[in-house]
Design a protein around this motif. Structure first.
Motif, PDB file in Angstrom:
ATOM      1  N   SER A  55       0.834  -1.208   0.000  1.00 30.41           N
ATOM      2  CA  SER A  55       0.000   0.000   0.000  1.00 30.41           C
ATOM      3  C   SER A  55       0.867   1.255   0.000  1.00 30.41           C
ATOM      4  O   SER A  55       0.548   2.238  -0.693  1.00 30.41           O
ATOM      5  CB  SER A  55      -0.927   0.002   1.220  1.00 30.41           C
ATOM      6  N   LYS A  58       2.236   1.655  -3.565  1.00 29.87           N
ATOM      7  CA  LYS A  58       1.201   2.165  -4.471  1.00 29.87           C
ATOM      8  C   LYS A  58       0.900   3.643  -4.170  1.00 29.87           C
ATOM      9  O   LYS A  58       0.734   4.465  -5.082  1.00 29.87           O
ATOM     10  CB  LYS A  58      -0.076   1.336  -4.316  1.00 29.87           C
ATOM     11  N   GLY A  59       0.839   3.955  -2.897  1.00 31.82           N
ATOM     12  CA  GLY A  59       0.573   5.342  -2.512  1.00 31.82           C
ATOM     13  C   GLY A  59       1.659   6.275  -3.004  1.00 31.82           C
ATOM     14  O   GLY A  59       1.369   7.386  -3.484  1.00 31.82           O
ATOM     15  N   LEU A  62       1.257   6.882  -6.747  1.00 38.49           N
ATOM     16  CA  LEU A  62       0.150   7.806  -6.983  1.00 38.49           C
ATOM     17  C   LEU A  62       0.531   9.231  -6.569  1.00 38.49           C
ATOM     18  O   LEU A  62       0.170  10.199  -7.242  1.00 38.49           O
ATOM     19  CB  LEU A  62      -1.085   7.350  -6.210  1.00 38.49           C
ATOM     20  N   LYS A  67      -1.667  12.270  -7.877  1.00 36.45           N
ATOM     21  CA  LYS A  67      -3.005  11.755  -7.579  1.00 36.45           C
ATOM     22  C   LYS A  67      -3.104  11.618  -6.058  1.00 36.45           C
ATOM     23  O   LYS A  67      -3.043  10.520  -5.500  1.00 36.45           O
ATOM     24  CB  LYS A  67      -3.242  10.421  -8.286  1.00 36.45           C
ATOM     25  N   TYR A  68      -3.266  12.741  -5.411  1.00 37.43           N
ATOM     26  CA  TYR A  68      -3.114  12.787  -3.957  1.00 37.43           C
ATOM     27  C   TYR A  68      -4.282  12.128  -3.219  1.00 37.43           C
ATOM     28  O   TYR A  68      -4.098  11.545  -2.153  1.00 37.43           O
ATOM     29  CB  TYR A  68      -2.943  14.234  -3.504  1.00 37.43           C
ATOM     30  N   THR A  69      -5.480  12.210  -3.770  1.00 34.31           N
ATOM     31  CA  THR A  69      -6.622  11.565  -3.112  1.00 34.31           C
ATOM     32  C   THR A  69      -6.459  10.046  -3.129  1.00 34.31           C
ATOM     33  O   THR A  69      -6.688   9.366  -2.110  1.00 34.31           O
ATOM     34  CB  THR A  69      -7.933  11.961  -3.806  1.00 34.31           C
ATOM     35  N   GLU A  70      -6.057   9.498  -4.300  1.00 34.66           N
ATOM     36  CA  GLU A  70      -5.839   8.062  -4.388  1.00 34.66           C
ATOM     37  C   GLU A  70      -4.665   7.634  -3.504  1.00 34.66           C
ATOM     38  O   GLU A  70      -4.698   6.559  -2.881  1.00 34.66           O
ATOM     39  CB  GLU A  70      -5.574   7.653  -5.837  1.00 34.66           C
ATOM     40  N   ALA A  71      -3.631   8.495  -3.427  1.00 33.39           N
ATOM     41  CA  ALA A  71      -2.490   8.173  -2.572  1.00 33.39           C
ATOM     42  C   ALA A  71      -2.925   8.140  -1.107  1.00 33.39           C
ATOM     43  O   ALA A  71      -2.495   7.260  -0.335  1.00 33.39           O
ATOM     44  CB  ALA A  71      -1.391   9.205  -2.760  1.00 33.39           C
ATOM     45  N   GLU A  72      -3.789   9.052  -0.725  1.00 34.64           N
ATOM     46  CA  GLU A  72      -4.298   9.065   0.654  1.00 34.64           C
ATOM     47  C   GLU A  72      -4.983   7.745   0.983  1.00 34.64           C
ATOM     48  O   GLU A  72      -4.789   7.181   2.071  1.00 34.64           O
ATOM     49  CB  GLU A  72      -5.293  10.219   0.818  1.00 34.64           C
ATOM     50  N   ILE A  73      -5.767   7.227   0.045  1.00 32.96           N
ATOM     51  CA  ILE A  73      -6.479   5.970   0.271  1.00 32.96           C
ATOM     52  C   ILE A  73      -5.489   4.829   0.509  1.00 32.96           C
ATOM     53  O   ILE A  73      -5.665   4.001   1.422  1.00 32.96           O
ATOM     54  CB  ILE A  73      -7.396   5.659  -0.926  1.00 32.96           C
ATOM     55  N   GLU A  74      -4.430   4.767  -0.277  1.00 29.52           N
ATOM     56  CA  GLU A  74      -3.448   3.703  -0.130  1.00 29.52           C
ATOM     57  C   GLU A  74      -2.700   3.817   1.207  1.00 29.52           C
ATOM     58  O   GLU A  74      -2.441   2.806   1.866  1.00 29.52           O
ATOM     59  CB  GLU A  74      -2.464   3.725  -1.290  1.00 29.52           C
TER      60      GLU A  74
END
Length: 273
Positions: A55, A58-59, A62, A67-74
């Motif tokens: 994770s 992947k973060g 991203l 792609k900071y929102t997707e990175a936050e999720i990871e």
């Protein structure tokens, strides 16, 4: 431009932290390899290091693609796998910062400065806390946070530069506040002077009206004060009437005298006859 780049770049000296396949943590900015510092987890919580590393990787990808929102999720997934992961916590703070979620980002960095035993990572966290306060224009607080970063990493020139910039902006901010305060005071004084002037005018107007009312009341209560003029007019009229009467009397006497003379003439004539 350099100053702007330093301030707007969240990571600056620190960068996003990455985990290698062997479980080692390496800063994106130049730094030596180091093992991930982790707090001893509760015994009932099972750590999934593989999911954590995947994770985080992947973060980071991203994050580098903005792609900071997707990175936050990871990064949050990495924290689910290992709630005590300082790398995931730090990088989550970076992703939140890029989304301008200042409070959330601050909370993540505070976890690092409060719990981490890694001096360099703590210095980077203090640096980024200073950046958050800078963005909020809380220059006094950012100065203290930059100082905390320099105490842990005195060779960090970027932090030193940001510290100096924050000090200059704080000075300007205070000067502007003083100017605004002085202007407000001047405006207040002008308003007070205007109000006082208007109050004086109203008082004078009321006083004049009161004086006039008193004068009118006195005239109404003392009508004899108006009599001299009327009496004077009556005497003039009486004199005119008296003069007219006297003139009439003179005219009458003259008529009588003429009549008597004519009568005497007639008597004399009659005697002659």
């Amino acid at each position: 431009m350099k100053a702007i780049n330093y301030i707007l770049c969240l990571i600056l000296a620190s960068g996003a932290w990455t985990a290698s396949a062997q479980g080692q943590a390496v800063p994106a900015a130049p730094a030596a390899n180091e093992a991930p510092a982790k707090v001893v987890p509760p015994k009932e919580k099972k750590i999934d290091q593989k999911s954590e590393r995947n994770s985080i990787r992947k973060g980071n990808d991203l994050f580098n693609d903005k792609k900071y929102t997707e990175a936050e999720i990871e990064y949050r997934k990495a924290l689910e796998a290992n709630p005590s992961s300082e790398i995931a916590t730090y990088n989550l703070g970076a992703a939140l910062y890029k989304q301008q979620k200042w409070n959330d980002s601050r909370n993540e960095y505070k976890k690092i400065v409060q719990a981490s035993s890694d001096t360099l990572r703590t210095a980077h966290a203090w640096h980024n806390l200073g950046n958050i306060s800078f963005q909020e224009k809380n220059y006094a607080q950012s100065i203290e946070e930059y100082k905390n970063a320099l105490r842990r990493n005195p060779k960090d020139n970027e932090t030193r530069y940001n510290l100096r910039l924050a000090q200059l902006l704080l000075k300007k901010q205070q000067q502007d506040q003083n100017q605004d305060k002085n202007k407000d005071q001047q405006d207040q004084n002008k308003d007070q002077q205007k109000d006082q002037k208007q109050q004086n005018q109203d008082q004078n107007k009321n006083q004049n009206k009161q004086n006039q009312d008193q004068k009118d009341n006195q005239q109404q209560n003392n009508p004899q004060q108006q009599q001299p003029q009327q009496s004077q007019m009556s005497r003039e009229n009486a004199q005119q009437i008296l003069d007219a009467i006297q003139q009439d009397e003179r005219d009458t006497q003259e008529k009588v005298q003429r009549a008597l003379m004519q009568q005497q003439k007639r008597k004399k004539t009659d005697k002659e006859w």
